[in-house]
Design an enzyme around this catalytic site. Structure first.
Site, mmCIF file in Angstrom:
data_model
loop_
_atom_site.group_PDB
_atom_site.id
_atom_site.type_symbol
_atom_site.label_atom_id
_atom_site.label_comp_id
_atom_site.label_asym_id
_atom_site.label_seq_id
_atom_site.Cartn_x
_atom_site.Cartn_y
_atom_site.Cartn_z
ATOM 1 N N GLU A 49 36.193 45.140 62.462
ATOM 2 C CA GLU A 49 37.656 45.828 62.274
ATOM 3 C C GLU A 49 38.437 44.934 61.385
ATOM 4 O O GLU A 49 39.592 44.836 61.449
ATOM 5 C CB GLU A 49 37.914 45.990 63.645
ATOM 6 C CG GLU A 49 39.012 47.323 63.942
ATOM 7 C CD GLU A 49 38.238 48.571 63.530
ATOM 8 O OE1 GLU A 49 38.238 49.079 62.240
ATOM 9 O OE2 GLU A 49 37.560 49.075 64.413
ATOM 10 N N HIS B 26 43.271 43.771 69.212
ATOM 11 C CA HIS B 26 42.600 45.330 69.320
ATOM 12 C C HIS B 26 41.828 45.368 70.640
ATOM 13 O O HIS B 26 40.504 44.494 70.788
ATOM 14 C CB HIS B 26 42.113 45.741 68.065
ATOM 15 C CG HIS B 26 41.163 46.677 68.147
ATOM 16 N ND1 HIS B 26 41.553 47.996 68.529
ATOM 17 C CD2 HIS B 26 39.950 47.024 67.738
ATOM 18 C CE1 HIS B 26 40.549 48.891 68.783
ATOM 19 N NE2 HIS B 26 39.498 48.331 68.308
ATOM 20 N N HIS C 261 39.756 48.255 73.402
ATOM 21 C CA HIS C 261 39.317 49.737 73.896
ATOM 22 C C HIS C 261 39.717 49.953 75.415
ATOM 23 O O HIS C 261 38.853 50.499 76.269
ATOM 24 C CB HIS C 261 37.819 50.096 73.747
ATOM 25 C CG HIS C 261 37.447 49.811 72.391
ATOM 26 N ND1 HIS C 261 35.972 49.860 71.973
ATOM 27 C CD2 HIS C 261 38.186 49.751 71.254
ATOM 28 C CE1 HIS C 261 35.842 49.613 70.673
ATOM 29 N NE2 HIS C 261 37.058 49.523 70.286
ATOM 30 N N HIS D 154 39.806 55.933 70.498
ATOM 31 C CA HIS D 154 39.323 54.785 70.163
ATOM 32 C C HIS D 154 39.837 53.582 70.745
ATOM 33 O O HIS D 154 39.129 52.900 71.838
ATOM 34 C CB HIS D 154 39.542 54.504 68.711
ATOM 35 C CG HIS D 154 38.986 53.077 68.091
ATOM 36 N ND1 HIS D 154 38.837 52.993 66.665
ATOM 37 C CD2 HIS D 154 38.670 52.123 68.594
ATOM 38 C CE1 HIS D 154 38.231 51.623 66.636
ATOM 39 N NE2 HIS D 154 38.037 51.085 67.932
HETATM 40 ZN ZN LIG Z 1 37.671 48.991 68.178
#
Ligand SMILES: [Zn+2]
Length: 208
Positions: A72, A90, A92, A152
């Site tokens: 990412e 970031h 999930h 996501h």
């Molecule tokens: Zn991700």
């Protein structure tokens, strides 16, 4: 603590707090034209500083570190190139992903949402790691400290890794409050006036 040590520390905390399972998240921190990012495919609670790659902000080329940068990384670089962010988290996380899978935005159900910029938008879906996803997230983040990513997860930014990490915890908390509220009834959404009153009170606190 060096920036690489900070990444390892917050990576550990993210797993400990259940915001990340195994390798399903990534963190980065920017200094000048260099970005230190968590490596691809490595569990975030088992990182060591020398494993963390350092990449060039503009070219994305690796200049240090033993492992490949997170898949990412293009999204992280796109965010750094267009915002004042110095750190990005970031994940999930469960409730963030639930909202990102079922809604187009997280409405402000609590005044602390103002710390993230009010309404949190859900960026349109695109395959992970692609420039399309990076562009969608950048758009959803405009003027905000947080965005959700359809089907996501979530992403937050800050002036420091601690700030970005706390924003991720707050985002997850707000998503959990909203989702749990929906299970009971129709959560009340704060109005523009109510939010403006919070900002006014923060700017002009009553005398002690
Ligand atoms: Zn991700």
């Amino acid at each position: 603590m060096s920036l690489r040590e900070q990444l390892c520390e917050y990576g550990r905390r993210a797993v400990e707090l259940g915001l990340v399972i195994g390798t399903s998240g990534n963190l980065s921190v920017r200094e000048g034209d260099l970005v230190t990012v968590t490596p691809s495919g490595a569990p975030l609670d088992r990182l060591t500083p020398e494993l963390c790659p350092v990449v060039d902000l503009t070219t994305g080329k690796r200049v240090a570190g033993e492992l490949r940068p997170s898949s990412e990384t293009p999204m992280h670089l796109a965010i750094y190139q267009t915002t004042d962010a110095r750190a990005i988290v970031h994940t999930h996380s469960v409730f963030g992903t639930v909202v990102a899978t079922t809604m187009t935005e997280l409405p402000p159900v609590h005044y602390n949402a103002l710390m993230l910029g009010g309404v949190v938008k859900v960026a349109e879906y695109a395959t992970y790691g692609t420039p399309e996803l990076a562009a969608n997230v950048r758009q959803a983040l405009e003027g905000k400290r947080a965005a959700l990513m359809a089907n996501h997860g979530g992403v937050t930014i800050g002036a420091t890794l601690e700030e970005a990490f706390e924003a991720t915890r707050l985002l997850e908390w707000l998503c959990e409050v909203y989702v749990r509220g929906l299970n009971i009834g129709k959560p009340n959404i704060l109005t523009e006036d109510q939010l403006a009153a919070v900002i006014e009170r923060t700017l002009n606190p009553p005398p002690l």
